[in-house]
Design an enzyme around this catalytic site. Structure first.
Site, mmCIF file in Angstrom:
data_model
loop_
_atom_site.group_PDB
_atom_site.id
_atom_site.type_symbol
_atom_site.label_atom_id
_atom_site.label_comp_id
_atom_site.label_asym_id
_atom_site.label_seq_id
_atom_site.Cartn_x
_atom_site.Cartn_y
_atom_site.Cartn_z
ATOM 1 N N ASP A 118 12.181 -46.395 7.110
ATOM 2 C CA ASP A 118 13.542 -46.989 6.799
ATOM 3 C C ASP A 118 13.993 -47.500 8.095
ATOM 4 O OD1 ASP A 118 16.472 -47.030 6.117
ATOM 5 O OD2 ASP A 118 15.444 -46.131 4.533
ATOM 6 N N HIS B 291 21.154 -47.285 7.620
ATOM 7 C CA HIS B 291 20.805 -47.050 6.354
ATOM 8 C C HIS B 291 19.825 -45.708 6.541
ATOM 9 C CE1 HIS B 291 17.852 -47.601 2.676
ATOM 10 N NE2 HIS B 291 19.145 -47.911 2.148
ATOM 11 N N SER C 62 18.758 -46.336 -3.308
ATOM 12 C CA SER C 62 18.481 -45.858 -1.786
ATOM 13 C C SER C 62 19.158 -44.649 -1.617
ATOM 14 C CB SER C 62 18.799 -46.757 -0.909
ATOM 15 O OG SER C 62 18.180 -48.088 -0.656
#
Length: 606
Positions: free
Chosen positions: A146, A183, A403
């Site tokens: 990620d 994220h 996600s």
């Protein structure tokens, strides 16, 4: 092979003679002579004077002799991707045609860009039942590929409580894996937060991840804007495979993706996730956030992102927890991407899990934090009374999207593997799909607060797959899972002559092998995908159809007693199979790539 009928009229099929490239293969047949069929369609219009970054898959090892071939064409090696017999190169666009003619070349594709796509989440999937039994992912390594992870606090700062056991940066080669986007830290918190900052006398809720005792392997591939490239993701997957034994890496989380451009059998990103799966690592992938897209009358169908289009991996769609711990009121998120997949028509997603307005860890000073201050979490949500309950939290942030649903499944997989370490990736997938919660309404809708537009969702196999993750049910059946047979997701094939749809299985899959489960066993296709036989636009025919038997069995149905597509059917004239659908000249992905859904993933369904 099982047969399902849909709406018989006004159906246009462009599949014949275009299995792998859809419309492009028909319109551009003269361009694909000789080795040109080995060039990805999105390489055909490049300026011949330009230089482009590509991934070349070879028919054998990507060794020095192969790299020399690239050099002779004026190109240069950027990195070797051994797991898929490939290399990432910079090559003059004018050399691509002759390079494709080389018999050693299997396929050439661009090094494509991609991007990244708790309290109530854990309760909704019955994670507390696993914790009470002592299953918290202890000893299991999870590779989070990620934007990086900011450690400390609820992810442990070191010593025996340290969560992150390895970090590597594929973006800037600093080897620090720092999350400048925000994220990856949010994703890691959903998997592994220990809840330390929310365990106190006046705390309203403990923000604990699904598998709080796992070992995290931080492989950074997304930059400060959440963007990355295929080659970096593939390199990170290779590193996870190489480190599998050292850190007992059993799961890879991929909360990222990009549009589908070719068959998964040719896509280098898909080949990489298959290599990990075959190495014994469960790969969990986000479905995508384009379920609202109706640009070509497709109602959001056919929008699954790569590598979630690969039949091996577990592809995850998003549900709305409705801000309650009770899953009975949960609804599908309108933005969750729907199947079937482009090009190969794989039935996806495989599962759904909570992904809407998920509160998880905040990476301080990250891009998402400064860009979207409205997603800060009020302290009153976490604390009761006093000064501590005022203002906004410095530790938590809200995000929405598939996600966020993906790490919920990843954490559940880690708990299962602690409970029974001998499970194979296929057994894990079979177990989660068969035991998924399958009681859904016929449809639901949400009104976008910004635009006022209404989005209607049907609970069909291409929207919620085999159902809603249920970790408690999976643990209860862990000793009964079949010991042989793959879990490859099936293929849906449209028949323009009859208006029907066939769902076929890989001969080696557990769904196809009746000797594994018997005609009506709980492990068979009829248990995983099962529904009532309906009528009219809602007709699903055949006692042996993969989605049902002749009797009503809503509690074991993939959508309850609901239609494959509802009144505004995916099979309609402007649907996924239609002349203006995802196969049309104005394909949903087009020449310029996917449809942006940033506002949806940030705000979610209200």
């Amino acid at each position: 092979m099982s047969y399902i009928t849909g709406r018989p009229k006004k159906i246009f099929s462009m599949l014949n003679g275009a299995k792998y490239y859809g419309f492009i293969a028909l319109a551009c047949s003269t361009l694909w002579a000789k080795g040109h069929h080995k060039l990805s369609p999105d390489l055909k219009d490049l300026d011949p004077k330009s230089e482009t970054k590509v991934i070349v898959q070879w028919n054998s090892d990507a060794n020095d002799s192969k790299h020399q071939k690239i050099k002779k064409h004026g190109g240069a090696l950027r990195s070797t991707l051994q797991s898929i017999n490939a290399g990432a190169y910079s090559v003059p666009a004018s050399a691509l045609d002759s390079l494709a003619d080389d018999p050693d070349v299997r396929y050439i594709s661009p090094d494509r860009p991609l991007s990244g796509k708790l309290d109530n989440s854990a309760a909704a999937v019955n994670a507390p039942a696993a914790w009470r039994a002592g299953w918290k992912g202890t000893g299991i390594g999870v590779a989070v590929i990620d934007s990086g992870i900011v450690t400390g606090g609820d992810l442990g700062g070191g010593g025996p409580d340290m969560h992150v056991v390895y970090k590597e940066d594929f973006v800037k080669q600093k080897d620090d894996g720092f999350d400048a986007y925000g994220h990856g830290t949010h994703v890691a918190g959903i998997i592994a937060s220990n809840g330390a900052s929310t365990i106190c006398p006046d705390c309203r809720r403990a923000m604990i991840g699904i598998a709080p005792d796992v070992k995290l392997v931080n492989l950074r591939v997304l930059d400060e804007n959440g963007n990355g490239r295929d080659s970096d993701v593939i390199a990170a997957i290779e590193r996870a495979i190489a480190l599998k034994s050292k850190y007992n890496i059993r799961v890879i989380n991929l909360s990222l993706g990009r549009p589908v451009y070719e068959s998964y059998t040719q896509d280098p990103l898909c080949q990489a996730v298959e290599a990990a799966w075959k190495a014994g690592i469960v790969v969990v992938v986000a479905a995508g956030n384009d379920g609202r897209d109706n640009s070509f009358g497709n109602e959001g169908y056919g929008t699954i992102m790569a590598p979630g289009n690969d039949p091996y991996v577990i592809t995850v769609g998003a549900m709305r927890s409705m801000r309650t711990p009770d899953r009975s009121d949960d609804l599908v998120a309108s933005y969750s991407s729907k199947g079937p997949t482009q090009v190969d028509h794989i039935v996806k997603p495989d599962l759904v899990a909570p992904g809407n307005q998920v509160v998880s860890l905040r990476a301080k000073e990250a891009h998402l934090i400064s860009e979207y201050p409205g997603n800060a979490v009020e302290n009153v949500y976490l604390r009761s009374g006093g000064k501590a309950s005022t203002g906004t939290s410095k530790n938590f942030f809200t995000l929405s999207g598939t996600s966020m649903a993906t790490p919920v499944v990843t954490g559940a997989v880690a708990d299962l593997l602690q409970a029974k370490p001998g499970l194979t990736p296929d057994q894990v997938k079979i177990l989660l799909m068969e035991t998924a919660y399958k009681a859904f309404p016929f449809s639901s809708n949400v009104v976008d607060s910004a635009s006022g537009e209404n989005y209607l969702s049907y609970y069909d196999i291409f929207t919620i797959g085999a159902g809603y993750l249920d970790l408690k049910a999976a643990l209860a059946s862990i000793d009964q899972v079949p010991t042989r047979g793959s879990a490859l997701s099936p293929v849906a094939t449209y028949d323009g002559a009859t208006g029907g749809v066939f769902m076929s299985y890989d001969p080696a899959s557990v769904w196809a092998d009746r000797s594994v489960w018997g005609a009506r066993s709980v492990w068979g296709a009829e248990a995983v995908w099962s529904a009532s036989v309906l009528s009219g636009d809602q007709l699903i025919c055949g006692a042996q159809a993969p989605w049902g038997q002749t009797e009503t069995s809503a509690d074991r149905s993939v959508w309850g007693a609901d239609s494959i597509s509802g009144v505004r059917s995916v099979w309609g004239a402007r649907g996924v199979w239609g002349a203006r659908g995802v196969w049309g000249a104005r394909s949903i992905w087009g020449a310029g790539g996917g449809v942006a859904a940033e506002s949806i993933t940030i705000n979610g369904d209200q």
